[in-house]
Design a protein around this motif. Structure first.
Motif, PDB file in Angstrom:
ATOM      1  N   TRP A  29      32.940  56.628  35.952  1.00  0.00           N
ATOM      2  CA  TRP A  29      33.467  55.470  36.674  1.00  0.00           C
ATOM      3  C   TRP A  29      34.837  55.085  36.134  1.00  0.00           C
ATOM      4  CZ3 TRP A  29      31.084  51.564  39.995  1.00  0.00           C
ATOM      5  CH2 TRP A  29      29.886  52.013  40.576  1.00  0.00           C
ATOM      6  N   ARG A  30      35.659  54.506  37.020  1.00  0.00           N
ATOM      7  CA  ARG A  30      36.944  53.937  36.606  1.00  0.00           C
ATOM      8  C   ARG A  30      36.762  52.447  36.421  1.00  0.00           C
ATOM      9  NH1 ARG A  30      41.444  53.911  40.144  1.00  0.00           N
ATOM     10  NH2 ARG A  30      39.937  53.722  41.804  1.00  0.00           N
ATOM     11  N   ALA A  31      37.457  51.893  35.460  1.00  0.00           N
ATOM     12  CA  ALA A  31      37.444  50.442  35.248  1.00  0.00           C
ATOM     13  C   ALA A  31      38.832  49.901  35.551  1.00  0.00           C
ATOM     14  CB  ALA A  31      37.054  50.115  33.819  1.00  0.00           C
ATOM     15  N   GLU A  32      38.877  48.863  36.340  1.00  0.00           N
ATOM     16  CA  GLU A  32      40.133  48.172  36.641  1.00  0.00           C
ATOM     17  C   GLU A  32      39.982  46.737  36.160  1.00  0.00           C
ATOM     18  OE1 GLU A  32      42.800  49.565  37.781  1.00  0.00           O
ATOM     19  OE2 GLU A  32      41.907  51.475  38.369  1.00  0.00           O
ATOM     20  N   VAL A  33      41.067  46.197  35.624  1.00  0.00           N
ATOM     21  CA  VAL A  33      41.064  44.813  35.157  1.00  0.00           C
ATOM     22  C   VAL A  33      42.038  44.015  36.006  1.00  0.00           C
ATOM     23  CG1 VAL A  33      41.614  43.275  33.240  1.00  0.00           C
ATOM     24  CG2 VAL A  33      40.427  45.428  32.804  1.00  0.00           C
ATOM     25  N   VAL A  34      41.568  42.894  36.509  1.00  0.00           N
ATOM     26  CA  VAL A  34      42.433  41.948  37.204  1.00  0.00           C
ATOM     27  C   VAL A  34      42.517  40.726  36.299  1.00  0.00           C
ATOM     28  CG1 VAL A  34      42.685  40.429  39.200  1.00  0.00           C
ATOM     29  CG2 VAL A  34      41.828  42.759  39.500  1.00  0.00           C
ATOM     30  N   TRP A  35      43.724  40.416  35.864  1.00  0.00           N
ATOM     31  CA  TRP A  35      43.950  39.269  34.990  1.00  0.00           C
ATOM     32  C   TRP A  35      44.094  38.007  35.827  1.00  0.00           C
ATOM     33  CZ3 TRP A  35      43.077  39.649  29.983  1.00  0.00           C
ATOM     34  CH2 TRP A  35      43.121  40.914  29.397  1.00  0.00           C
ATOM     35  N   GLU A  36      43.620  36.925  35.284  1.00  0.00           N
ATOM     36  CA  GLU A  36      43.680  35.625  35.947  1.00  0.00           C
ATOM     37  C   GLU A  36      45.107  35.301  36.411  1.00  0.00           C
ATOM     38  OE1 GLU A  36      42.242  31.140  34.683  1.00  0.00           O
ATOM     39  OE2 GLU A  36      42.777  32.563  33.117  1.00  0.00           O
ATOM     40  N   CYS A  37      46.105  35.611  35.598  1.00  0.00           N
ATOM     41  CA  CYS A  37      47.491  35.295  35.966  1.00  0.00           C
ATOM     42  C   CYS A  37      47.986  36.142  37.139  1.00  0.00           C
ATOM     43  CB  CYS A  37      48.423  35.458  34.767  1.00  0.00           C
ATOM     44  SG  CYS A  37      48.536  37.142  34.120  1.00  0.00           S
ATOM     45  N   GLU A  38      47.402  37.321  37.349  1.00  0.00           N
ATOM     46  CA  GLU A  38      47.796  38.180  38.470  1.00  0.00           C
ATOM     47  C   GLU A  38      47.434  37.562  39.819  1.00  0.00           C
ATOM     48  OE1 GLU A  38      47.572  42.767  38.008  1.00  0.00           O
ATOM     49  OE2 GLU A  38      45.813  41.923  36.974  1.00  0.00           O
ATOM     50  N   LEU A  39      46.452  36.691  39.821  1.00  0.00           N
ATOM     51  CA  LEU A  39      45.990  36.084  41.067  1.00  0.00           C
ATOM     52  C   LEU A  39      46.999  35.094  41.638  1.00  0.00           C
ATOM     53  CD1 LEU A  39      42.298  35.705  39.989  1.00  0.00           C
ATOM     54  CD2 LEU A  39      43.124  37.106  41.871  1.00  0.00           C
ATOM     55  N   LYS A  40      48.014  34.741  40.853  1.00  0.00           N
ATOM     56  CA  LYS A  40      49.056  33.825  41.344  1.00  0.00           C
ATOM     57  C   LYS A  40      49.933  34.500  42.392  1.00  0.00           C
ATOM     58  CE  LYS A  40      49.201  31.157  37.105  1.00  0.00           C
ATOM     59  NZ  LYS A  40      49.946  30.886  35.881  1.00  0.00           N
ATOM     60  N   ASP A  41      50.096  35.826  42.291  1.00  0.00           N
ATOM     61  CA  ASP A  41      50.914  36.578  43.251  1.00  0.00           C
ATOM     62  C   ASP A  41      49.985  37.528  44.008  1.00  0.00           C
ATOM     63  OD1 ASP A  41      52.724  38.058  44.695  1.00  0.00           O
ATOM     64  OD2 ASP A  41      53.997  38.567  42.981  1.00  0.00           O
ATOM     65  N   GLU A  42      49.337  36.993  45.044  1.00  0.00           N
ATOM     66  CA  GLU A  42      48.329  37.777  45.773  1.00  0.00           C
ATOM     67  C   GLU A  42      48.924  38.998  46.459  1.00  0.00           C
ATOM     68  OE1 GLU A  42      45.462  35.900  48.266  1.00  0.00           O
ATOM     69  OE2 GLU A  42      45.148  34.260  46.852  1.00  0.00           O
ATOM     70  N   ALA A  43      50.161  38.911  46.936  1.00  0.00           N
ATOM     71  CA  ALA A  43      50.771  40.059  47.615  1.00  0.00           C
ATOM     72  C   ALA A  43      50.936  41.226  46.642  1.00  0.00           C
ATOM     73  CB  ALA A  43      52.115  39.666  48.217  1.00  0.00           C
ATOM     74  N   ALA A  44      51.411  40.943  45.450  1.00  0.00           N
ATOM     75  CA  ALA A  44      51.584  41.999  44.444  1.00  0.00           C
ATOM     76  C   ALA A  44      50.227  42.563  44.025  1.00  0.00           C
ATOM     77  CB  ALA A  44      52.336  41.462  43.231  1.00  0.00           C
ATOM     78  N   LEU A  45      49.243  41.689  43.856  1.00  0.00           N
ATOM     79  CA  LEU A  45      47.904  42.148  43.477  1.00  0.00           C
ATOM     80  C   LEU A  45      47.303  43.009  44.582  1.00  0.00           C
ATOM     81  CD1 LEU A  45      45.502  42.235  41.585  1.00  0.00           C
ATOM     82  CD2 LEU A  45      44.759  40.043  42.548  1.00  0.00           C
ATOM     83  N   GLU A  46      47.454  42.588  45.825  1.00  0.00           N
ATOM     84  CA  GLU A  46      46.936  43.377  46.938  1.00  0.00           C
ATOM     85  C   GLU A  46      47.580  44.762  46.966  1.00  0.00           C
ATOM     86  OE1 GLU A  46      46.508  43.394  51.808  1.00  0.00           O
ATOM     87  OE2 GLU A  46      47.026  41.516  50.791  1.00  0.00           O
ATOM     88  N   ALA A  47      48.879  44.836  46.747  1.00  0.00           N
ATOM     89  CA  ALA A  47      49.569  46.133  46.735  1.00  0.00           C
ATOM     90  C   ALA A  47      49.015  47.016  45.618  1.00  0.00           C
ATOM     91  CB  ALA A  47      51.071  45.924  46.563  1.00  0.00           C
ATOM     92  N   ARG A  48      48.805  46.438  44.441  1.00  0.00           N
ATOM     93  CA  ARG A  48      48.260  47.212  43.311  1.00  0.00           C
ATOM     94  C   ARG A  48      46.856  47.693  43.632  1.00  0.00           C
ATOM     95  NH1 ARG A  48      45.315  46.669  38.343  1.00  0.00           N
ATOM     96  NH2 ARG A  48      44.940  44.436  38.450  1.00  0.00           N
ATOM     97  N   LEU A  49      46.027  46.817  44.188  1.00  0.00           N
ATOM     98  CA  LEU A  49      44.648  47.194  44.502  1.00  0.00           C
ATOM     99  C   LEU A  49      44.603  48.280  45.583  1.00  0.00           C
ATOM    100  CD1 LEU A  49      42.929  43.698  44.384  1.00  0.00           C
ATOM    101  CD2 LEU A  49      42.684  45.572  42.731  1.00  0.00           C
ATOM    102  N   ARG A  50      45.485  48.190  46.582  1.00  0.00           N
ATOM    103  CA  ARG A  50      45.521  49.235  47.619  1.00  0.00           C
ATOM    104  C   ARG A  50      45.867  50.589  47.005  1.00  0.00           C
ATOM    105  NH1 ARG A  50      44.453  47.455  52.499  1.00  0.00           N
ATOM    106  NH2 ARG A  50      45.010  45.330  53.100  1.00  0.00           N
ATOM    107  N   LEU A  51      46.788  50.604  46.052  1.00  0.00           N
ATOM    108  CA  LEU A  51      47.136  51.859  45.375  1.00  0.00           C
ATOM    109  C   LEU A  51      45.962  52.395  44.570  1.00  0.00           C
ATOM    110  CD1 LEU A  51      50.760  51.274  44.025  1.00  0.00           C
ATOM    111  CD2 LEU A  51      50.026  52.972  45.703  1.00  0.00           C
ATOM    112  N   GLN A  52      45.275  51.521  43.859  1.00  0.00           N
ATOM    113  CA  GLN A  52      44.200  51.955  42.974  1.00  0.00           C
ATOM    114  C   GLN A  52      42.889  52.236  43.698  1.00  0.00           C
ATOM    115  OE1 GLN A  52      44.416  48.707  40.220  1.00  0.00           O
ATOM    116  NE2 GLN A  52      45.754  49.848  38.852  1.00  0.00           N
ATOM    117  N   LEU A  53      42.627  51.489  44.764  1.00  0.00           N
ATOM    118  CA  LEU A  53      41.344  51.639  45.452  1.00  0.00           C
ATOM    119  C   LEU A  53      41.433  52.451  46.732  1.00  0.00           C
ATOM    120  CD1 LEU A  53      40.071  47.966  45.059  1.00  0.00           C
ATOM    121  CD2 LEU A  53      39.354  49.965  43.729  1.00  0.00           C
TER     122      LEU A  53
END
Length: 146
Positions: free
Chosen positions: A111-135
């Motif tokens: 399995w792969r483990a991904e970490v989403v940091w609480e501070c990353e949730l402030k910029d949802e567009a950037a987080l969504e882009a990262r998650l689309r790349l990883q997932l």
């Protein structure tokens, strides 16, 4: 060094009230994942570390970490409380060691483990882009083709 404003019993009650799951950060991530069209499972106790979100077909576990509690290198995570500093330094170190052990155990079972940091949730567009790349896109097969 200031004294704690609570008695030990009051402090214990305050700390017990800190949620272990379904935190506001977790709920915000889950809303984002749902908007992205991704389906997931919650708090899989059968997986190492009991990840906050699990993508079974993608064999990916996502952990939502509070910056303070898990020692992130952002402004909030890097601060050390003035009261009982030795305790908090040791507590965060134990959390980080437990996180690393869970990630290693997940990797051992493929399995792969991904970490989403609480501070990353402030910029949802950037987080969504990262998650689309990883997932990958919603409905995409996992990397093994199954």
């Amino acid at each position: 060094m200031g004294a704690d404003v609570f008695t030990p019993e009051q402090r214990s009650a305050v700390m017990r009230a800190v949620p272990g799951k379904d935190t506001s950060a977790e709920l915000k991530l889950r809303r984002l994942l749902t908007r992205m069209g991704l389906r997931y499972r919650l708090h899989r106790r059968d997986l190492p570390g009991s990840p906050d979100v699990a993508f079974i077909g993608r064999k990916t576990a996502v952990f939502v970490h509070g910056c303070f509690w898990h020692g992130h290198d952002c402004r909030r995570g890097a601060r050390t409380p003035k009261t009982n500093a030795d305790y908090w330094i040791a507590k965060v170190a134990r959390n980080r060691a437990r996180d690393a052990a869970a990630e290693t155990a997940l990797a051992t079972i493929g399995w792969r483990a991904e970490v989403v940091w609480e501070c990353e949730l402030k910029d949802e567009a950037a987080l969504e882009a990262r998650l689309r790349l990883q997932l990958g896109p919603a409905g995409a097969p996992n990397s093994s083709g199954v």
